[in-house]
Design a protein around this motif. Sequence first.
Motif, mmCIF file in Angstrom:
data_model
loop_
_atom_site.group_PDB
_atom_site.id
_atom_site.type_symbol
_atom_site.label_atom_id
_atom_site.label_comp_id
_atom_site.label_asym_id
_atom_site.label_seq_id
_atom_site.Cartn_x
_atom_site.Cartn_y
_atom_site.Cartn_z
ATOM 1 N N ILE A 61 1.002 -1.198 0.058
ATOM 2 C CA ILE A 61 0.159 0.010 -0.267
ATOM 3 C C ILE A 61 0.774 1.231 -0.003
ATOM 4 O O ILE A 61 0.446 2.116 -0.765
ATOM 5 C CB ILE A 61 -1.187 -0.074 1.255
ATOM 6 C CG1 ILE A 61 -2.004 -0.788 0.899
ATOM 7 C CG2 ILE A 61 -1.454 1.219 1.568
ATOM 8 C CD1 ILE A 61 -2.861 -0.543 -0.230
ATOM 9 N N GLY A 62 1.830 1.415 0.714
ATOM 10 C CA GLY A 62 2.818 2.459 0.794
ATOM 11 C C GLY A 62 3.329 2.787 -0.570
ATOM 12 O O GLY A 62 2.943 3.908 -1.130
ATOM 13 N N PRO A 63 3.875 1.991 -1.509
ATOM 14 C CA PRO A 63 4.230 2.469 -2.604
ATOM 15 C C PRO A 63 3.146 2.795 -3.593
ATOM 16 O O PRO A 63 3.190 3.768 -4.451
ATOM 17 C CB PRO A 63 4.828 1.269 -3.263
ATOM 18 C CG PRO A 63 5.528 0.542 -1.812
ATOM 19 C CD PRO A 63 4.636 0.683 -0.861
ATOM 20 N N ALA A 64 2.065 2.157 -3.518
ATOM 21 C CA ALA A 64 0.801 2.286 -4.170
ATOM 22 C C ALA A 64 0.270 3.673 -4.171
ATOM 23 O O ALA A 64 -0.208 4.447 -5.215
ATOM 24 C CB ALA A 64 -0.358 1.092 -3.969
ATOM 25 N N VAL A 65 0.356 4.244 -2.951
ATOM 26 C CA VAL A 65 -0.450 5.243 -2.335
ATOM 27 C C VAL A 65 0.491 6.655 -3.073
ATOM 28 O O VAL A 65 -0.027 7.425 -3.501
ATOM 29 C CB VAL A 65 -0.585 5.805 -0.867
ATOM 30 C CG1 VAL A 65 -0.789 7.062 -0.685
ATOM 31 C CG2 VAL A 65 -1.605 4.808 -0.436
ATOM 32 N N ARG A 66 1.930 6.293 -3.089
ATOM 33 C CA ARG A 66 2.879 7.385 -3.816
ATOM 34 C C ARG A 66 2.350 7.548 -5.467
ATOM 35 O O ARG A 66 2.967 8.577 -5.846
ATOM 36 C CB ARG A 66 3.889 6.878 -3.427
ATOM 37 C CG ARG A 66 4.533 7.241 -2.000
ATOM 38 C CD ARG A 66 5.997 7.194 -1.712
ATOM 39 N NE ARG A 66 6.479 5.923 -2.016
ATOM 40 C CZ ARG A 66 6.612 4.894 -0.767
ATOM 41 N NH1 ARG A 66 6.263 5.291 0.207
ATOM 42 N NH2 ARG A 66 6.863 3.749 -1.084
#
Length: 299
Positions: free
Chosen positions: A23-28
Amino acid sequence: MTGVGELLALVSLLLFSANALLIGPAVRRLPQDLGFLLGLTSNVVVAALLVLGQYALGGPGSPPEWDAIALFALGGLLTSYLGRWFWTKSIATIGPTRASAIQVSNPFFAAVAGWFLLDDRLPLVAVVYGLAVFVGLNLASRRRSGDPGEPGSGSVSLKHLGIGLLGALAYGLGNVARGAGVRDWEAPIVGSLIGAAVGLLVYGLVNTDLRKLPSAVRGADPVGRRMWLLSGVLTIGAQTCQIAATQYIPVAIAVVISVSVPVIVLPVSVIFLRREAIGVPTAAGVLLILGGVIGLVVS
């Protein structure tokens, strides 16, 4: 058959942990609102394909139970929509660390509701191990002194605390509703599809301008789109395993095991991804979570 339930809960934990790392990379790459909608859409599509495959092989084995369908729908409304909405709102107002700390009360609400509504009485040893996980999750979710500031870095108002608790309550009650549904009708895959469809429908109607949606999806970062779609695959798999686990073990134990995400995510982040350092409270929290989960599995 408790071993089957605990194994399913562990698989759910692994899938939820993989999603947390994604999720962290996806949100960026893609805003959370649009990504969240893509994830829910992926939930529905994957669950529908699994249900079609299941019926091609003979179906769940028993005819539909309308009471169970209603419970699956209620569980989807509480978890896929209300729980996620309050969770997202609390992150925006008090920051992810404090929101995560409040969210650890989810198993407590599930345990109380399961006791009253499903007569899920936990043995004393399970309560002790569950409390160890509860304390460990709270320690692992604390912000270290010296970390960069986050929203709500001062005292937390009762209003913002209430928003976070409503999210945990919605998740806890939703898990109990789905657990009750799968005990009436042993069809966890169908239950996941019903819950995901309800969550997508309500979120799409309430939070999305459907006229702008096609252009927003076309203009989105393609890698971000794929990451959020993969997130949907991981979460529907995790939810299905969690629902299936409640056929064999109390809802609260299934929830405690499946939400113990820090025990997987923090070591991976520190050792392999080099994303963060951890302090003594976090390390102690991870050890408590690990010990509690092992105790629940082998006891």
